[in-house]
Design a protein around this motif. Sequence first.
Motif, PDB file in Angstrom:
ATOM      1  N   GLN A 199     -13.210  32.039 -27.221  1.00  0.00           N
ATOM      2  CA  GLN A 199     -13.165  32.640 -28.548  1.00  0.00           C
ATOM      3  C   GLN A 199     -14.521  32.515 -29.243  1.00  0.00           C
ATOM      4  O   GLN A 199     -15.214  31.500 -29.119  1.00  0.00           O
ATOM      5  CB  GLN A 199     -12.101  31.959 -29.417  1.00  0.00           C
ATOM      6  CG  GLN A 199     -10.682  32.250 -28.985  1.00  0.00           C
ATOM      7  CD  GLN A 199     -10.201  31.341 -27.876  1.00  0.00           C
ATOM      8  OE1 GLN A 199     -10.989  30.648 -27.268  1.00  0.00           O
ATOM      9  NE2 GLN A 199      -8.909  31.338 -27.635  1.00  0.00           N
ATOM     10  N   SER A 200     -14.894  33.563 -29.961  1.00  0.00           N
ATOM     11  CA  SER A 200     -16.157  33.533 -30.699  1.00  0.00           C
ATOM     12  C   SER A 200     -16.059  32.656 -31.939  1.00  0.00           C
ATOM     13  O   SER A 200     -17.066  32.131 -32.411  1.00  0.00           O
ATOM     14  CB  SER A 200     -16.563  34.956 -31.099  1.00  0.00           C
ATOM     15  OG  SER A 200     -15.544  35.557 -31.900  1.00  0.00           O
ATOM     16  N   ARG A 205      -6.622  24.451 -35.250  1.00  0.00           N
ATOM     17  CA  ARG A 205      -6.054  23.317 -34.537  1.00  0.00           C
ATOM     18  C   ARG A 205      -4.788  23.709 -33.778  1.00  0.00           C
ATOM     19  O   ARG A 205      -4.608  23.346 -32.614  1.00  0.00           O
ATOM     20  CB  ARG A 205      -5.754  22.177 -35.510  1.00  0.00           C
ATOM     21  CG  ARG A 205      -5.135  20.961 -34.847  1.00  0.00           C
ATOM     22  CD  ARG A 205      -4.991  19.810 -35.813  1.00  0.00           C
ATOM     23  NE  ARG A 205      -6.278  19.337 -36.290  1.00  0.00           N
ATOM     24  CZ  ARG A 205      -6.424  18.259 -37.066  1.00  0.00           C
ATOM     25  NH1 ARG A 205      -5.362  17.572 -37.460  1.00  0.00           N
ATOM     26  NH2 ARG A 205      -7.620  17.884 -37.455  1.00  0.00           N
ATOM     27  N   SER A 206      -3.905  24.466 -34.412  1.00  0.00           N
ATOM     28  CA  SER A 206      -2.672  24.858 -33.728  1.00  0.00           C
ATOM     29  C   SER A 206      -2.970  25.756 -32.535  1.00  0.00           C
ATOM     30  O   SER A 206      -2.318  25.663 -31.486  1.00  0.00           O
ATOM     31  CB  SER A 206      -1.731  25.563 -34.705  1.00  0.00           C
ATOM     32  OG  SER A 206      -2.350  26.724 -35.252  1.00  0.00           O
ATOM     33  N   GLY A 207      -3.977  26.630 -32.679  1.00  0.00           N
ATOM     34  CA  GLY A 207      -4.349  27.493 -31.561  1.00  0.00           C
ATOM     35  C   GLY A 207      -4.918  26.703 -30.395  1.00  0.00           C
ATOM     36  O   GLY A 207      -4.624  26.988 -29.233  1.00  0.00           O
ATOM     37  N   VAL A 208      -5.731  25.694 -30.706  1.00  0.00           N
ATOM     38  CA  VAL A 208      -6.290  24.843 -29.652  1.00  0.00           C
ATOM     39  C   VAL A 208      -5.186  24.071 -28.949  1.00  0.00           C
ATOM     40  O   VAL A 208      -5.157  23.951 -27.719  1.00  0.00           O
ATOM     41  CB  VAL A 208      -7.335  23.884 -30.252  1.00  0.00           C
ATOM     42  CG1 VAL A 208      -7.747  22.835 -29.229  1.00  0.00           C
ATOM     43  CG2 VAL A 208      -8.554  24.659 -30.722  1.00  0.00           C
ATOM     44  N   HIS A 251     -16.880  23.651 -27.217  1.00  0.00           N
ATOM     45  CA  HIS A 251     -16.005  24.813 -27.040  1.00  0.00           C
ATOM     46  C   HIS A 251     -15.132  24.662 -25.797  1.00  0.00           C
ATOM     47  O   HIS A 251     -14.964  25.617 -25.038  1.00  0.00           O
ATOM     48  CB  HIS A 251     -16.827  26.094 -26.937  1.00  0.00           C
ATOM     49  CG  HIS A 251     -17.603  26.424 -28.160  1.00  0.00           C
ATOM     50  ND1 HIS A 251     -18.510  27.475 -28.209  1.00  0.00           N
ATOM     51  CD2 HIS A 251     -17.629  25.859 -29.393  1.00  0.00           C
ATOM     52  CE1 HIS A 251     -19.055  27.525 -29.419  1.00  0.00           C
ATOM     53  NE2 HIS A 251     -18.540  26.549 -30.147  1.00  0.00           N
ATOM     54  N   GLU A 252     -14.571  23.487 -25.578  1.00  0.00           N
ATOM     55  CA  GLU A 252     -13.754  23.288 -24.386  1.00  0.00           C
ATOM     56  C   GLU A 252     -12.667  22.254 -24.633  1.00  0.00           C
ATOM     57  O   GLU A 252     -12.775  21.412 -25.527  1.00  0.00           O
ATOM     58  CB  GLU A 252     -14.633  22.851 -23.211  1.00  0.00           C
ATOM     59  CG  GLU A 252     -15.408  21.579 -23.474  1.00  0.00           C
ATOM     60  CD  GLU A 252     -16.460  21.311 -22.414  1.00  0.00           C
ATOM     61  OE1 GLU A 252     -16.892  22.284 -21.754  1.00  0.00           O
ATOM     62  OE2 GLU A 252     -16.850  20.137 -22.253  1.00  0.00           O
ATOM     63  N   ILE A 253     -11.611  22.375 -23.848  1.00  0.00           N
ATOM     64  CA  ILE A 253     -10.514  21.410 -23.857  1.00  0.00           C
ATOM     65  C   ILE A 253     -10.602  20.598 -22.572  1.00  0.00           C
ATOM     66  O   ILE A 253     -10.727  21.163 -21.484  1.00  0.00           O
ATOM     67  CB  ILE A 253      -9.157  22.112 -23.954  1.00  0.00           C
ATOM     68  CG1 ILE A 253      -9.023  22.832 -25.305  1.00  0.00           C
ATOM     69  CG2 ILE A 253      -8.019  21.132 -23.780  1.00  0.00           C
ATOM     70  CD1 ILE A 253      -7.761  23.668 -25.424  1.00  0.00           C
ATOM     71  N   THR A 254     -10.549  19.285 -22.690  1.00  0.00           N
ATOM     72  CA  THR A 254     -10.640  18.398 -21.538  1.00  0.00           C
ATOM     73  C   THR A 254      -9.254  17.854 -21.228  1.00  0.00           C
ATOM     74  O   THR A 254      -8.685  17.086 -22.001  1.00  0.00           O
ATOM     75  CB  THR A 254     -11.612  17.243 -21.812  1.00  0.00           C
ATOM     76  OG1 THR A 254     -12.892  17.775 -22.190  1.00  0.00           O
ATOM     77  CG2 THR A 254     -11.773  16.369 -20.581  1.00  0.00           C
ATOM     78  N   CYS A 255      -8.681  18.289 -20.091  1.00  0.00           N
ATOM     79  CA  CYS A 255      -7.337  17.873 -19.690  1.00  0.00           C
ATOM     80  C   CYS A 255      -7.420  16.530 -18.961  1.00  0.00           C
ATOM     81  O   CYS A 255      -8.262  16.359 -18.071  1.00  0.00           O
ATOM     82  CB  CYS A 255      -6.707  18.915 -18.784  1.00  0.00           C
ATOM     83  SG  CYS A 255      -6.616  20.583 -19.487  1.00  0.00           S
ATOM     84  N   VAL A 256      -6.537  15.603 -19.311  1.00  0.00           N
ATOM     85  CA  VAL A 256      -6.606  14.261 -18.741  1.00  0.00           C
ATOM     86  C   VAL A 256      -5.216  13.764 -18.373  1.00  0.00           C
ATOM     87  O   VAL A 256      -4.207  14.163 -18.959  1.00  0.00           O
ATOM     88  CB  VAL A 256      -7.261  13.265 -19.730  1.00  0.00           C
ATOM     89  CG1 VAL A 256      -8.677  13.695 -20.072  1.00  0.00           C
ATOM     90  CG2 VAL A 256      -6.429  13.128 -20.999  1.00  0.00           C
TER      91      VAL A 256
END
Length: 420
Positions: A199-200, A205-208, A251-256
């Motif tokens: 996303q530009s 927060r809810s979208g993330v 600009h990233e989500i880190t899955c753990v």
Amino acid sequence: MSIPPPADPQQPEDPFRAPQSQPQGPSCSPAPPPPGAAYPPPGGPGPGPYGAPAPYQPWAQGYTPFNRRPAVNGVAIAALVLGVMCFLPAVGLVLGVIALVQIRRRGERGRPMAITGAVLSALGLALWVVSLSTGVASDAWAGFKEGFRDGSVTALQQGDCFDVPGGGKNFDDYVDYVDEVPCSRRHDAEVFAVVPLDQSAYPGRSGVWEIGDDKCSELSAAYAMDPWAVPENVEVSYLWPTSDSWEYGDHEITCVFTSGSEADALTGSLRADATTLDADQMLFLATMAKVDDVLAEEPEDLAEDDLKVNQEWARDMQGRMAAEAEVLRARTWPSAVQGSVDALIEDMGDAAAEWGKAAGARGVDSFYEHYDTAYGYVDGDTTVEVRKALGLATTPPYGGGFGGGSGGGDSGDSEDRLDV
């Protein structure tokens, strides 16, 4: 002979003239001044009234243009600053040349500064050209970024293990810095995926959170392909950007993977993919995963509430079980594994037949009879034997096969074991 006129009472008496009481003969030069009188300075003003010198006016420092030094050229100063800092060397070189032209035309000072700035900028420009051509600049920039990102969650990559400073593992709160540790020692979490956000603008927060829930759950099985090797207390979580960190490039989500208990910690890596498994292990786990995927689609409504929907799902199970049995049969297995694989293929064929009978049952009781028998083959003894032969985990995280269940009530267990 002429007689001098009497002294004018409005004029001061001339101290350089002789007293009238002692007249002298005519003379071509004035009489010398009395002792103590100042001589007029050489080149001073002309004589005053009646031959007296005018009062002397000294030169004033502020009124002569010959005592003012030329200004320093501002462009020369700028060229020197850019040359010393090696910042924008091409600009510094151009400014140095412009300054030299202006100094010659205007008569200003600053020529040494202009020359020094131009020379330093030329050297800086040459160094930049060399570094870009040899890749030194890109390596230095990469090293700078790594140093700047050290300890930041944005520096985490797939396979990294870390602790959260302070011992907290509540990833519902924002985490910005972590301590990377070897996966062989106790740790709070292990990264299994990094999801870039295209996303530009910040999605909110809810979208993330929505993206994190979907993507991380989907990617967990690709990193830990063997669900039997994942401890029961392991949960999927993720580190997410805020609106503030987004502005700084996060600009990233880190899955753990993390422990579901605050008192527990993880030990050893949970990674089970192409980097840690051989081809036989990969094929077997992928085959069983496809069966598990259809098992997880079991309808929420029980057969007594919606028999038709449950029968359609049983038909899907029949087709999937038969198809994956053919995949196992088509592969040439090592001799130490082939016998156990053949036994598993036979069980899968029997299970497919029972799923087919459940799909064609005339009533709820008949459906559950074949349903229970078919579930008894899922992850049974033959599956354990194949796992043992392949060197995989042999203890089901949910405690064993599903035989003896009472209808759809056992489906929740199958979903729990997939929710790693």
